[in-house]
Write a protein that holds these residues in place. Structure first.
Motif, mmCIF file in Angstrom:
data_model
loop_
_atom_site.group_PDB
_atom_site.id
_atom_site.type_symbol
_atom_site.label_atom_id
_atom_site.label_comp_id
_atom_site.label_asym_id
_atom_site.label_seq_id
_atom_site.Cartn_x
_atom_site.Cartn_y
_atom_site.Cartn_z
ATOM 1 N N LEU A 1 0.826 -1.205 0.000
ATOM 2 C CA LEU A 1 0.000 0.000 0.000
ATOM 3 C C LEU A 1 0.861 1.258 0.000
ATOM 4 C CD1 LEU A 1 -2.631 1.577 0.284
ATOM 5 C CD2 LEU A 1 -2.571 1.097 2.748
ATOM 6 N N LEU A 2 1.897 1.262 0.809
ATOM 7 C CA LEU A 2 2.780 2.425 0.878
ATOM 8 C C LEU A 2 3.417 2.723 -0.473
ATOM 9 C CD1 LEU A 2 4.271 4.498 2.800
ATOM 10 C CD2 LEU A 2 6.127 2.810 2.851
ATOM 11 N N PHE A 3 3.959 1.704 -1.128
ATOM 12 C CA PHE A 3 4.632 1.914 -2.410
ATOM 13 C C PHE A 3 3.647 2.386 -3.484
ATOM 14 C CE2 PHE A 3 7.648 -1.564 -0.827
ATOM 15 C CZ PHE A 3 8.502 -0.641 -0.268
ATOM 16 N N ALA A 4 2.469 1.784 -3.514
ATOM 17 C CA ALA A 4 1.487 2.184 -4.524
ATOM 18 C C ALA A 4 1.017 3.614 -4.289
ATOM 19 C CB ALA A 4 0.298 1.229 -4.502
ATOM 20 N N ARG A 5 0.814 3.968 -3.029
ATOM 21 C CA ARG A 5 0.282 5.285 -2.721
ATOM 22 C C ARG A 5 1.324 6.386 -2.892
ATOM 23 N NH1 ARG A 5 -2.175 7.398 3.077
ATOM 24 N NH2 ARG A 5 -3.025 9.363 2.265
ATOM 25 N N ARG A 6 2.540 6.134 -2.410
ATOM 26 C CA ARG A 6 3.551 7.189 -2.420
ATOM 27 C C ARG A 6 4.388 7.205 -3.695
ATOM 28 N NH1 ARG A 6 0.940 10.188 0.861
ATOM 29 N NH2 ARG A 6 0.997 9.615 3.061
ATOM 30 N N LEU A 7 4.781 6.036 -4.195
ATOM 31 C CA LEU A 7 5.613 5.996 -5.402
ATOM 32 C C LEU A 7 4.781 6.014 -6.674
ATOM 33 C CD1 LEU A 7 8.333 3.364 -4.376
ATOM 34 C CD2 LEU A 7 8.317 5.846 -3.988
ATOM 35 N N GLN A 8 3.500 5.652 -6.550
ATOM 36 C CA GLN A 8 2.588 5.655 -7.699
ATOM 37 C C GLN A 8 3.100 4.755 -8.818
ATOM 38 O OE1 GLN A 8 -0.564 7.760 -8.166
ATOM 39 N NE2 GLN A 8 -0.327 7.324 -5.975
ATOM 40 N N VAL A 9 3.538 3.548 -8.441
ATOM 41 C CA VAL A 9 4.031 2.582 -9.420
ATOM 42 C C VAL A 9 3.311 1.257 -9.205
ATOM 43 C CG1 VAL A 9 6.308 3.677 -9.544
ATOM 44 C CG2 VAL A 9 5.914 1.810 -7.904
ATOM 45 N N PRO A 10 3.281 0.390 -10.229
ATOM 46 C CA PRO A 10 2.677 -0.933 -10.055
ATOM 47 C C PRO A 10 3.425 -1.740 -8.989
ATOM 48 C CG PRO A 10 2.969 -0.430 -12.381
ATOM 49 C CD PRO A 10 3.710 0.623 -11.619
ATOM 50 N N VAL A 11 2.667 -2.456 -8.174
ATOM 51 C CA VAL A 11 3.232 -3.287 -7.109
ATOM 52 C C VAL A 11 2.653 -4.690 -7.240
ATOM 53 C CG1 VAL A 11 3.491 -3.612 -4.621
ATOM 54 C CG2 VAL A 11 3.412 -1.292 -5.568
ATOM 55 N N ARG B 1 -9.213 4.618 -6.652
ATOM 56 C CA ARG B 1 -9.266 3.633 -7.741
ATOM 57 C C ARG B 1 -7.890 3.421 -8.355
ATOM 58 N NH1 ARG B 1 -14.114 6.382 -8.879
ATOM 59 N NH2 ARG B 1 -13.071 7.657 -10.458
ATOM 60 N N ARG B 2 -7.139 4.506 -8.522
ATOM 61 C CA ARG B 2 -5.817 4.374 -9.132
ATOM 62 C C ARG B 2 -4.894 3.545 -8.251
ATOM 63 N NH1 ARG B 2 -1.946 5.366 -12.449
ATOM 64 N NH2 ARG B 2 0.102 6.110 -11.796
ATOM 65 N N ILE B 3 -4.856 3.835 -6.958
ATOM 66 C CA ILE B 3 -3.966 3.105 -6.059
ATOM 67 C C ILE B 3 -4.335 1.625 -6.031
ATOM 68 C CG2 ILE B 3 -3.272 2.828 -3.651
ATOM 69 C CD1 ILE B 3 -3.638 5.895 -3.391
ATOM 70 N N THR B 4 -5.617 1.337 -5.925
ATOM 71 C CA THR B 4 -6.063 -0.062 -5.888
ATOM 72 C C THR B 4 -5.670 -0.788 -7.173
ATOM 73 O OG1 THR B 4 -7.917 0.547 -4.470
ATOM 74 C CG2 THR B 4 -8.058 -1.567 -5.610
ATOM 75 N N SER B 5 -5.781 -0.095 -8.300
ATOM 76 C CA SER B 5 -5.463 -0.733 -9.583
ATOM 77 C C SER B 5 -3.980 -1.042 -9.735
ATOM 78 C CB SER B 5 -5.918 0.161 -10.737
ATOM 79 O OG SER B 5 -5.097 1.322 -10.847
ATOM 80 N N LEU B 6 -3.145 -0.378 -8.958
ATOM 81 C CA LEU B 6 -1.695 -0.581 -9.081
ATOM 82 C C LEU B 6 -1.217 -1.857 -8.390
ATOM 83 C CD1 LEU B 6 -0.394 3.068 -8.452
ATOM 84 C CD2 LEU B 6 -0.295 1.798 -10.608
ATOM 85 N N VAL B 7 -2.030 -2.439 -7.509
ATOM 86 C CA VAL B 7 -1.584 -3.568 -6.686
ATOM 87 C C VAL B 7 -2.216 -4.864 -7.174
ATOM 88 C CG1 VAL B 7 -1.462 -4.518 -4.353
ATOM 89 C CG2 VAL B 7 -1.320 -2.037 -4.702
ATOM 90 N N SER B 8 -1.373 -5.856 -7.409
ATOM 91 C CA SER B 8 -1.852 -7.173 -7.844
ATOM 92 C C SER B 8 -1.144 -8.264 -7.062
ATOM 93 C CB SER B 8 -1.604 -7.359 -9.351
ATOM 94 O OG SER B 8 -0.206 -7.276 -9.636
#
Length: 685
Positions: A348-358, A394-401
């Motif tokens: 969650l931290l990486f997706a929210r702060r770095l805004q990259v796929p995780v 929505r964007r943050i959630t979409s970054l995490v798989s």
């Protein structure tokens, strides 16, 4: 020290159909990154500007007054370094306290409405300036609003203890003035401050000033109204204080006594000032604020707090030993090995702060799905609280798989493991994943105590391995310990610091030694307390012994939070590497075997969470008289002093300031103690 003077720049703004607004803009001329603060010259400048607009208001030239700041900063209150320079003179300290009241009183008594346009940081005297205005707008991007003075060994001294409770109620005021500063100096966001009623309107940052002026005109024309709950009268006419107010202050006082045991005079003085505010006598409250601020500005607690403040601002911005930032590799995709609680928090931290796929990888699909589900639930909670917009959520959630296939981590620029704290498990994880990664990808471990060198020794590319020790809970804890092995190259090391900075964390460079800094000292502390229990000290005495330190939680609360099994594992690790200073605890082993909770709390434990005295049974009935709380505190201090000395000799951190900084940010070591090393030096002998 030369004062950086904040000017009050005045211009007139015509309001259609209303008249002229006098707009004062606060600006120290130092650019958008340097906050506006007030020393003696700045307060004099503000006073003179307010006197001019008062004269114009009285002559009918203007219909309203507004104060705003520069981009990103409204005002951060008193210049703390100027205040520290006054420490030797009660007369000078009293003068700055009085000057703030004199300036802000002009705003309160203007014959025309006053507005604060909170464009950025509004802390301490900056928030008190806004509270002295009749109306307040705030830019939605502002994240630093509050009255943090108690954390610095002071009290709100320019009207905050009187104005805030009468605006939003005593319970909310207690949260802002006492609870938040004592919980690692929590700040309010614009949305939260608006929900509380501190701010009247929350506006978008792109056109914040224009919209604030437009809203002002609407208010003056009667097209906009501000509805407020009346907190200016007692809740019961038979009680001049008000039963609800008095009870809230009494409960706050009990919490302060239980939590700090008198270690921080500022908190006690703040409680007294909040009680006085209920009387409705502004001048009496202001006089009491001035007396309290004068006493505290000349106190040793404030001097200690200033050392801690400097560490968490100046040192934190320029980590000692960090390589040049330009050596860092870009991080465009992150892999997280594991999908448990810690791994999910990191994702969650990486997706929210770095805004990259995780990508989260675990051994089976159910675990991976639970990790992704955790992230989605936390994001939903942030959206519901107004801390994220729907689109951001929505964007943050979409970054995490999630995945079970290690090949899905290919292409990641950083992969961090957060699996069970067992060396062989971590070595196996690294060995499995390495063949799928580009040779330049950084491999990181979130280990809290184990050797990073031992994890990387068998890899084909040990030079890209670093330690990135985040603390639990990841979202709240501001520290990251960055660990370099003898093999780690500059690029991987620089990338680790860049990732910490991108996550809005403070990085401290630590050597690859058992427990690094924070856990080594906390486990030494915990070991002494458990050892004292083994010798016959009562649970009540052991629980009370460390309260004079004012730590966010006591030893048993900390033990419950991290879990006895984890604590025992770390203790055994440090015992194996560092010897008998970290002895095994038979009582702790019995606690692990039984697995019963022993601290009662909701959410997160605190220093006052009740401890079950029956845990004494885990420690048997060995002969011994035990230790009184003062004796155990002395024992803990001696042990910590020994451990710090050994760590400095072994260069576990760059210097003593880094050890202090790590303990403040990673263990909640209180500001009023000024860092662990100054505290131990003051109390030695």
């Amino acid at each position: 020290m030369t004062e950086r003077v904040t000017r009050a720049l005045l211009r007139d703004v015509p309001l259609a159909g209303v008249g002229t607004l006098a707009l004062l803009t606060l600006d120290n001329g130092e650019g958008p990154r340097v906050p506006n603060t007030f020393g003696p010259l700045g307060i004099a400048e503000l006073t003179a500007a307010l006197e001019r607009v008062r004269d114009r208001a009285e002559s009918g030239e203007i219909v309203a007054v507004a104060i705003t700041g520069k981009p990103f900063h409204f005002a951060a209150g008193a210049d703390l370094h100027q205040a520290a320079a006054l420490a030797g003179s009660r007369e000078s300290a009293a003068a700055i306290a009085r000057a703030g009241h004199d300036a802000y009183r002009i705003l309160l008594e203007l014959p025309v409405p006053s507005f604060a346009y909170v464009s950025g940081v509004a802390l301490g005297g900056g928030l008190e300036l806004a509270l002295s205005c009749r109306y307040r707008t705030v830019s939605s991007q502002v994240r630093d609003i509050g009255l943090p003075e108690v954390s610095l060994g002071l009290v709100p001294g320019w009207g905050g203890t009187y104005l805030l409770p009468r605006l939003v109620g005593i319970e909310t005021a207690i949260e802002v003035i006492l609870t938040n500063p004592l919980r690692q100096n929590r700040r309010l966001t614009a949305a939260r401050a608006t929900d509380m009623g501190i701010m009247d309107r929350c506006l978008e940052p792109a056109d914040f000033l224009v919209e604030s002026i437009r809203w002002t005109a609407a208010v003056l024309r009667g097209e906009e109204t501000v509805t407020r709950t009346d907190h200016t009268e007692p809740t019961e006419s038979t009680d001049p204080i008000g039963a609800g107010w008095a009870e809230a202050v009494r409960a706050a006082g009990e919490q302060v006594r239980a939590r700090l045991a008198g270690a921080s005079p500022a908190a006690t003085r703040a409680v007294d000032l909040l009680a006085l505010a209920s009387r409705g006598d502004r001048e009496a409250s202001y006089a009491a604020e001035e007396e309290a601020l004068t006493d505290l500005l000349t106190s040793p607690e404030f001097a200690a707090s200033m050392h801690a403040f400097d560490l968490t601002t100046r040192r934190a911005r320029s980590p000692l030993g960090a390589p040049p930032a330009e050596l860092a590799r870009p991080v465009r995709r992150v892999g997280v090995i594991g999908a448990g609680l810690m791994a999910s928090q990191l994702a969650l931290l990486f997706a929210r702060r770095l805004q990259v796929p995780v990508v989260m990888r675990d051994l089976d699909a159910d675990r991976a799905a639970r990790g992704v589900g955790y992230v989605a639930a936390e994001v939903r909670a942030l959206v519901d609280k107004g801390r994220l917009s729907e689109a951001q959520g929505r964007r943050i959630t979409s970054l995490v798989s999630g995945t079970t296939d290690p090949a899905d981590l290919a292409g990641a620029d950083l992969v961090i493991e957060a699996v069970f704290e067992e060396l062989e498990v971590k070595k196996a994880v690294f060995a499995e994943i390495e063949p799928f990664l580009d040779p330049t990808a950084v491999l990181a471990t979130n280990t809290s105590a184990l050797s990073v060198s031992a994890m990387s020794g068998q890899l084909a590319h040990p030079e890209r391995v670093v330690g990135l020790h985040f603390f639990n809970p990841v979202a709240q804890m501001p520290l990251v310990e960055v660990v370099r092995t003898p093999s780690t190259d500059d690029a991987a090391y620089a990338t680790a610091f860049a990732v910490a900075r991108g996550c809005r964390k403070t990085a401290v460079a630590v050597a690859d030694r058992p427990g690094f800094v924070v856990n080594r000292l906390l486990v030494r502390l915990l070991g002494e307390v458990l050892g004292s229990l083994e010798e016959g000290t009562s649970v009540a005495d052991a629980d009370a012994a460390l309260r004079p330190l004012g730590l966010p939680m006591g030893p048993f609360q900390l033990l419950q939070l991290v879990g006895p099994a984890v604590a025992m594992h770390v203790l055994e690790t440090l015992h194996a590497d560092l010897g008998p200073r970290f002895p095994a605890s038979p009582g702790l082993a019995r606690m692990v075997a039984e697995g019963a909770p022993f601290v009662r709390f909701e959410g997160r434990p605190s220093a006052t969470s009740p401890v079950d005295p029956e845990i004494a049974r885990f420690f048997g009935s060995r002969a011994g008289t035990g230790q009184a709380p003062a004796e155990l505190l002395r024992r803990v201090r001696d042990a910590l002093a020994e451990e710090v000395g050994l760590m400095l000799a072994d260069v576990v951190a760059g210097d003593g300031d880094d050890i202090d900084l790590a303990m403040i940010l990673g263990a909640g070591w209180p500001f009023h103690l000024g860092g662990i090393i100054p505290y131990l030096e003051r109390t030695a002998g």
